[in-house]
Design an enzyme around this catalytic site. Structure first.
Site, short mmCIF file in Angstrom:
data_model
loop_
_atom_site.label_atom_id
_atom_site.label_comp_id
_atom_site.label_asym_id
_atom_site.label_seq_id
_atom_site.Cartn_x
_atom_site.Cartn_y
_atom_site.Cartn_z
N LYS A 43 0.88 -1.19 0.00
CA LYS A 43 0.00 0.00 0.00
C LYS A 43 0.91 1.22 0.00
CE LYS A 43 -1.93 3.08 1.84
NZ LYS A 43 -1.76 4.50 1.42
N CYS A 89 13.23 10.45 7.60
CA CYS A 89 13.14 9.89 8.95
C CYS A 89 14.46 10.04 9.68
CB CYS A 89 12.72 8.43 8.90
SG CYS A 89 13.59 7.50 7.66
N GLU A 148 9.62 15.55 16.03
CA GLU A 148 9.98 15.54 14.62
C GLU A 148 9.17 16.61 13.88
OE1 GLU A 148 8.73 12.04 12.18
OE2 GLU A 148 10.85 11.93 11.66
N GLU A 150 -0.65 7.83 -0.66
CA GLU A 150 -1.50 8.61 -1.56
C GLU A 150 -0.82 9.90 -2.02
OE1 GLU A 150 -1.92 7.68 1.54
OE2 GLU A 150 -3.31 8.93 2.69
N GLU A 187 9.04 1.50 11.34
CA GLU A 187 10.08 2.51 11.11
C GLU A 187 9.38 3.86 11.19
OE1 GLU A 187 11.99 5.11 10.06
OE2 GLU A 187 12.26 4.44 7.99
P1 NAI Z 1 1.31 8.48 7.89
O1 NAI Z 1 2.11 7.74 8.87
O2 NAI Z 1 -0.13 8.70 8.22
O3 NAI Z 1 1.39 7.76 6.45
C1 NAI Z 1 2.29 6.74 6.11
C2 NAI Z 1 1.57 5.65 5.35
O4 NAI Z 1 0.57 5.08 6.21
C3 NAI Z 1 0.83 6.11 4.10
O5 NAI Z 1 0.90 5.10 3.10
C4 NAI Z 1 -0.60 6.23 4.59
O6 NAI Z 1 -1.56 6.09 3.55
C5 NAI Z 1 -0.70 5.08 5.56
N1 NAI Z 1 -1.75 5.21 6.58
C6 NAI Z 1 -2.26 6.35 7.12
N2 NAI Z 1 -3.22 6.06 8.01
C7 NAI Z 1 -3.33 4.72 8.06
C8 NAI Z 1 -4.13 3.81 8.80
N3 NAI Z 1 -5.05 4.23 9.69
N4 NAI Z 1 -3.96 2.48 8.60
C9 NAI Z 1 -3.03 2.03 7.73
N5 NAI Z 1 -2.27 2.84 6.99
C10 NAI Z 1 -2.40 4.16 7.15
O7 NAI Z 1 2.05 9.87 7.65
P2 NAI Z 1 1.52 11.23 6.98
O8 NAI Z 1 0.16 11.55 7.46
O9 NAI Z 1 1.70 11.14 5.53
O10 NAI Z 1 2.57 12.29 7.57
C11 NAI Z 1 2.41 12.78 8.91
C12 NAI Z 1 3.73 12.83 9.66
O11 NAI Z 1 4.29 11.53 9.72
C13 NAI Z 1 4.83 13.66 9.03
O12 NAI Z 1 4.72 15.01 9.39
C14 NAI Z 1 6.06 13.04 9.59
O13 NAI Z 1 6.34 13.58 10.86
C15 NAI Z 1 5.69 11.58 9.75
N6 NAI Z 1 6.22 10.74 8.65
C16 NAI Z 1 7.37 10.02 8.87
C17 NAI Z 1 7.91 9.27 7.85
C18 NAI Z 1 9.16 8.51 8.05
O14 NAI Z 1 9.89 8.25 7.10
N7 NAI Z 1 9.46 8.09 9.24
C19 NAI Z 1 7.32 9.22 6.52
C20 NAI Z 1 6.08 9.97 6.39
C21 NAI Z 1 5.58 10.71 7.43
#
Ligand code: NAI
Ligand code: MG
Length: 486
Positions: free
Chosen positions: A180, A289, A388, A183, A255
């Site tokens: 998955k 990250c 972060e 988006e 992660e």
């Molecule tokens: P997110 O953690 O919500 O999204 C990451 C993935 O999880 C995406 O594919 C998303 O569609 C999926 N996802 C979201 N809600 C879900 C759910 N309930 N069940 C299963 N999958 C789900 O991150 P988002 O909203 O894009 O970004 C928010 C914050 O997250 C950022 O400001 C940053 O601080 C952090 N982040 C950290 C990352 C890293 O590499 N450690 C990468 C992206 C975001």
């Protein structure tokens, strides 16, 4: 074989075939805010079909993946690495436009994606169990087996690299995958999936359901048919996903980001340290990250270092990724507003903006730009030194001595990476041992990305290890076989 279209598919990939998913989502350019493509808005029914296909491919009812020996998997992965390299210009262009990152970084990401397939291709037939000397008339061995169906939920900041990290390791170990992607950016991933089909990956070995986190993502994490789940993203979503997977006792790798310190002592090679400190926070506009988002600097050189850094920050410029700037836009308006809100709150609390970068002349209107910010005079324990931000914002704090440096380095719930800059060998080792994190770099930061180097966090940065041989092992489980003989 069919011609590969340059436009990534708008559907879902299930059992080796792209299918229409009905509804779609708009993909917006981070640099201009304009629509650049559409992707499928996958739903629970697509996830269900994808898990069924992955199960059938694993058990041998669909495709030929289950018949691939370790050596055959190795050969396929190596051939796929070459296919990625041959397509690198198109992939880099997609990655650059979709994520907004500078073209040089996008090219580096595609090269890294290919390296994951090369590394895990090379490793696939070198993974084995052990024999155990045991009491009496027993012969005991461990078998290292794939889990089965691996669910992988990945983010938008490094789509191609994280695709490589997760998919190559899972396939190398003999699993099948339901992916998955995010988006907000997944065009390179969809093209990589098309390339994999084109390169003869057996049906059902890799299935992809693009869509929203709360729809396709949540359906995948809670699906009773998955055997392993790896997630990269925010700690909050990581908690939801872990809880969902726990309903079916599915093992997870998490992660979840970091607040990684760069620690500069007075005896350090200052030029080398400062260049790495700047790169470590502006790479991918700080949306990394492992970003080095805190600078801990020895008190005696604090003011000089801040001055030198301020000059470097003022020279940084932001523009569309295609123009290969120092810093691209953030991924979307929500992330830009979040980061700007945190900077405003910091200023309100008396924190000083010591320097800022600038927007390049002619940068596109409507882009989600945040110029690099250098923050100083941070009260101890303030959120900008613990949380972060996920933007190009560096928080500087002074430390008194080695013990103080260790205390400040560990004063966050995260623990992903750390950089230590000193020429003192004993101190290098003491800090490497004392810092609570998954990776410590001494007199460098990030070791040029090394796909060979195990990576993962402690605490709120997550658990489990990816990359390197550890990453391959983490896509397997051990079975113990004890044979009694005469
Ligand atoms: P997110 O953690 O919500 O999204 C990451 C993935 O999880 C995406 O594919 C998303 O569609 C999926 N996802 C979201 N809600 C879900 C759910 N309930 N069940 C299963 N999958 C789900 O991150 P988002 O909203 O894009 O970004 C928010 C914050 O997250 C950022 O400001 C940053 O601080 C952090 N982040 C950290 C990352 C890293 O590499 N450690 C990468 C992206 C975001
Ligand atoms: Mg996008």
């Amino acid at each position: 074989m069919s011609e590969l279209s340059l436009v990534p598919p708008e559907g879902v990939l299930i059992g080796g075939k792209w299918q229409d998913s009905g509804e779609t989502l708009e993909v917006m350019s981070p640099a201009s805010g304009q629509r650049i493509a559409r992707i499928a808005r996958g739903q629970a029914e697509h996830v269900d079909a994808a898990v069924t296909a992955a199960r059938a491919a694993f058990s041998g009812e669909l495709g030929a993946w289950s018949t691939f020996t370790a050596r055959a998997r190795s050969e396929w992965l190596l051939a796929f690495a070459a296919a990625i390299e041959a397509d690198r210009d198109v992939l880099a262009e997609l990655e650059c436009r979709d994520t907004g990152k500078p073209m040089t970084q996008a090219k580096g990401d595609i090269a890294a994606c290919a390296r994951y397939f090369r590394f895990y291709g090379g490793a696939a037939d070198k993974l084995h169990g052990e024999t155990i000397p045991y009491d009496g008339d027993y012969a005991v061995m461990t078998l290292r087996e794939p889990f089965g169906v691996c669910a992988q939920i990945i983010p938008w900041n490094y789509p191609a690299q994280i695709f490589g990290r997760c998919v190559a390791a899972a396939l190398a170990a003999g699993n099948t995958v339901v992916l998955k992607p995010a988006e907000d950016a997944c065009l390179s991933v969809l093209r990589l999936c098309s390339l994999a089909v084109h390169a003869g990956l057996p049906e059902g070995a890799l299935n992809v359901v693009p869509g929203l986190g709360r729809e396709a993502g949540a359906a995948l994490a809670s699906h009773p048919g998955i055997d392993h789940l790896s997630f990269t993203g925010s700690p909050e979503t990581g908690t939801h996903v872990t809880q969902a997977a726990a309903q079916h006792h599915v093992p997870v790798t998490m992660e979840l980001g970091g607040k990684s310190p760069q620690i500069v002592f007075a005896d350090a090679d200052r030029e080398a340290a400062l260049a790495a400190v700047v790169k470590g926070i502006i790479q991918n506009a700080g949306q990394t990250c492992s970003a080095g988002s805190r600078l801990l600097v020895e008190r005696s050189i604090h003011d000089e270092v801040v001055l030198a850094l301020a000059a470097r920050f003022e020279a940084l410029s932001c523009d569309a990724g295609e123009r290969d700037p120092d810093c691209g836009p953030l991924i979307n308006a929500r992330q830009r507003d979040k980061v700007m809100g945190l900077i405003d709150a910091a200023v309100h609390d008396g924190i000083r903006i010591a320097a800022k970068g600038r927007l390049a002349e002619g940068a596109p209107q409507g882009g989600h730009f945040v110029v690099p910010h250098l923050l100083t005079e941070i009260p101890e324990g303030h959120a900008v030194s613990r949380e972060e931000l996920f933007g190009p914002v560096l928080a500087v704090q002074a430390f008194e001595d080695e013990a103080d440096a260790i205390r400040l380095a560990n004063a966050t719930d995260f623990g992903l990476c750390a950089g230590v800059w000193t020429k003192d060998g004993g101190r290098q080792l003491r800090l490497a041992k004392a810092i609570r994190s998954g990776q410590v770099f001494v007199n460098n930061y990030g070791a040029a990305g090394g796909v060979e180097l195990p990576f993962g966090g402690v605490g709120r940065s997550g658990h489990g290890r990816e990359k390197g041989f550890e990453g391959l092992r983490s896509y397997t489980r051990i079975k113990t076989v004890a044979i009694r003989h005469d």
